[in-house]
Design a protein around this motif. Structure first.
Motif, short mmCIF file in Angstrom:
data_model
loop_
_atom_site.label_atom_id
_atom_site.label_comp_id
_atom_site.label_asym_id
_atom_site.label_seq_id
_atom_site.Cartn_x
_atom_site.Cartn_y
_atom_site.Cartn_z
N ARG A 1 -5.03 2.52 -30.17
CA ARG A 1 -5.47 1.52 -31.19
C ARG A 1 -4.79 1.71 -32.45
NH1 ARG A 1 -7.46 -2.83 -30.28
NH2 ARG A 1 -8.36 -1.89 -28.35
N CYS A 2 -4.23 2.82 -32.84
CA CYS A 2 -3.59 2.80 -34.21
C CYS A 2 -2.35 1.93 -34.29
CB CYS A 2 -2.93 4.35 -34.51
SG CYS A 2 -2.60 4.50 -36.04
N ALA A 3 -1.98 1.35 -35.50
CA ALA A 3 -0.98 0.70 -35.65
C ALA A 3 0.39 1.14 -35.34
CB ALA A 3 -0.88 0.27 -37.21
N CYS A 4 0.46 2.55 -35.25
CA CYS A 4 1.55 3.30 -34.80
C CYS A 4 1.88 3.34 -33.30
CB CYS A 4 1.74 4.67 -35.48
SG CYS A 4 0.53 6.00 -34.85
N GLY A 5 0.83 2.99 -32.58
CA GLY A 5 0.77 3.10 -31.29
C GLY A 5 0.10 4.21 -30.85
N GLY A 6 -0.46 5.07 -31.33
CA GLY A 6 -0.96 6.27 -31.14
C GLY A 6 -2.57 6.16 -30.78
N ASP A 7 -2.82 7.25 -29.96
CA ASP A 7 -4.03 7.39 -29.65
C ASP A 7 -5.04 7.85 -30.86
OD1 ASP A 7 -3.43 6.49 -27.16
OD2 ASP A 7 -3.43 8.64 -26.27
N LEU A 8 -6.32 7.21 -30.67
CA LEU A 8 -7.45 7.88 -31.69
C LEU A 8 -8.23 8.78 -31.09
CD1 LEU A 8 -8.50 4.55 -33.39
CD2 LEU A 8 -6.58 5.82 -34.01
N VAL A 9 -8.33 9.74 -31.74
CA VAL A 9 -9.37 11.19 -31.45
C VAL A 9 -10.23 10.93 -32.10
CG1 VAL A 9 -9.51 13.52 -31.12
CG2 VAL A 9 -7.08 12.53 -30.98
#
Length: 363
Positions: A33-41
């Motif tokens: 979901r993050c703009a960088c493509g990473g997962d949110l914890v």
């Protein structure tokens, strides 16, 4: 005037909330979901109180760039009629409670206490995190422990023997899966240790079920302690479950297949000569966000590991490469062949050879 503006702003915020129908969707929303493509914890969930429980605020941090996010969920469907729905049923379906043997529970008493906890969570100031802690406490008070450490929540039968869903009391009560293998004519403990050697050599990857530990229970019993993958709606756990339910959309199918490719590429890059040798829908677990996680390396071979020669003729017939039928050792190409069949089955809902029982046709 300021009061009217405040109410208007609140209504606008609530109208922009992300609507979810179950907790699976809530957690799936955080994936990538993050703009960088990473997962949110998720760091903290907090229910937004009102006449009825309709919204939940989530504070999260990106696992890659560490950026903080605040997300508002519309959880009116989850708390319909003032009570959280479905999650307990999903676990009970995927991991039926143990009713016999040393890990059996006092089911009626457990059911009453769990209902009481969920009702209190709906009408008190308990957050989702506090509710999960309360549920965990109820389980801990009613279950026996495996190896004196793992609280047994449920069980199912695996390829090597009984498999238990547990709470690890020595690791902040995280959920784990304990695979109990007992030496017999059909179970070779050396093959179990071989599975553990391959698994440990792979380390951690988002598309691989992590192996945390291997423990010797007795001379004839070993226990593999694995990462637990939370079940989805109706208790679906494996890719096979999702295919049979015909519950996957095209985007989700592509995401799952991409995850399998990423996991297998990692395995082949991590260990020279790696071969899974039993790639099939039953060995692909589906986590939140339809993330594929490869499991069951019991038939895996890695020529780079001393004492682990490439096997011959292993695997599930419907996914076995033609050369393996002639007792030739499986190779990386064998995994590619099995993935091709798995991809066809995922995309179409049917295995191209599932009606065939003829050896020559499968070859």
């Amino acid at each position: 005037m300021s009061g009217k503006k405040s109410k208007a702003r609140r209504r606008q915020l609530l109208s922009n909330a992300v609507r979810v129908e179950n907790i699976w969707e809530e957690h799936s929303y955080l994936v990538g979901r993050c703009a960088c493509g990473g997962d949110l914890v998720a760091i903290r969930f907090e229910l937004v109180r009102g006449p009825a429980v309709t919204h939940e605020r989530c504070e999260a941090r990106c696992a890659c760039c560490l950026r903080r996010h605040n997300i508002l969920f519309d959880v009116s469907e989850i708390f319909r009629n003032g009570r959280p729905l479905e999650v307990q049923d999903w676990y009970a379906t995927a991991w039926p409670p143990v009713t016999q043997g040393p890990y059996a529970r006092r089911e009626r008493e457990l059911e009453i206490k769990l209902r009481r906890v969920t009702e209190e969570a709906s009408f008190s100031q308990l957050t989702s995190e506090q509710m999960q802690q309360a549920i965990g406490k109820v389980y801990r008070e009613h279950g026996a422990r495996l190896l004196g450490r793992y609280e047994v929540l449920g069980a199912r039968t695996g390829a090597f023997g009984q498999v238990y869903l547990c709470l690890d009391t020595a690791a902040d009560s995280r959920m784990v899966v304990c695979k109990l293998a007992v030496s017999s004519e059909n179970v070779d403990l050396e093959s179990i240790r071989r599975e553990a050697s391959v698994w440990l050599g792979l380390g951690e990857h988002p598309n691989i079920v992590s192996l945390y530990d291997i423990k010797t229970r007795t001379e004839h019993q070993v226990v593999l302690v694995l990462e637990a993958v939370h079940p989805g709606p109706q208790g679906r756990t494996t890719l096979s479950d999702w295919i049979k339910a015909k519950a996957l959309r095209e985007q989700e199918k592509r995401s799952i297949l991409g995850g399998v490719v990423a996991g297998m590429l990692y395995c082949h890059e991590r260990i020279f000569g790696f071969v899974h040798a039993d790639l099939k829908p039953e060995n692909i677990l589906i986590s939140h966000g339809f993330r594929a996680k490869i499991t069951d390396f019991g038939l895996a071979r890695a020529s780079a590991m001393p004492g682990l020669p490439l096997g011959q003729g292993f695997g599930t017939p419907l996914y076995l490469a033609p050369e393996c039928w002639d007792s030739r050792p499986p190779s990386e190409a064998s995994d590619v062949y099995a993935f091709g069949l798995l991809a066809i089955e995922t995309l179409t809902g049917k295995h191209p050879f599932e009606q065939s029982t003829d050896r020559d046709a499968l070859r």
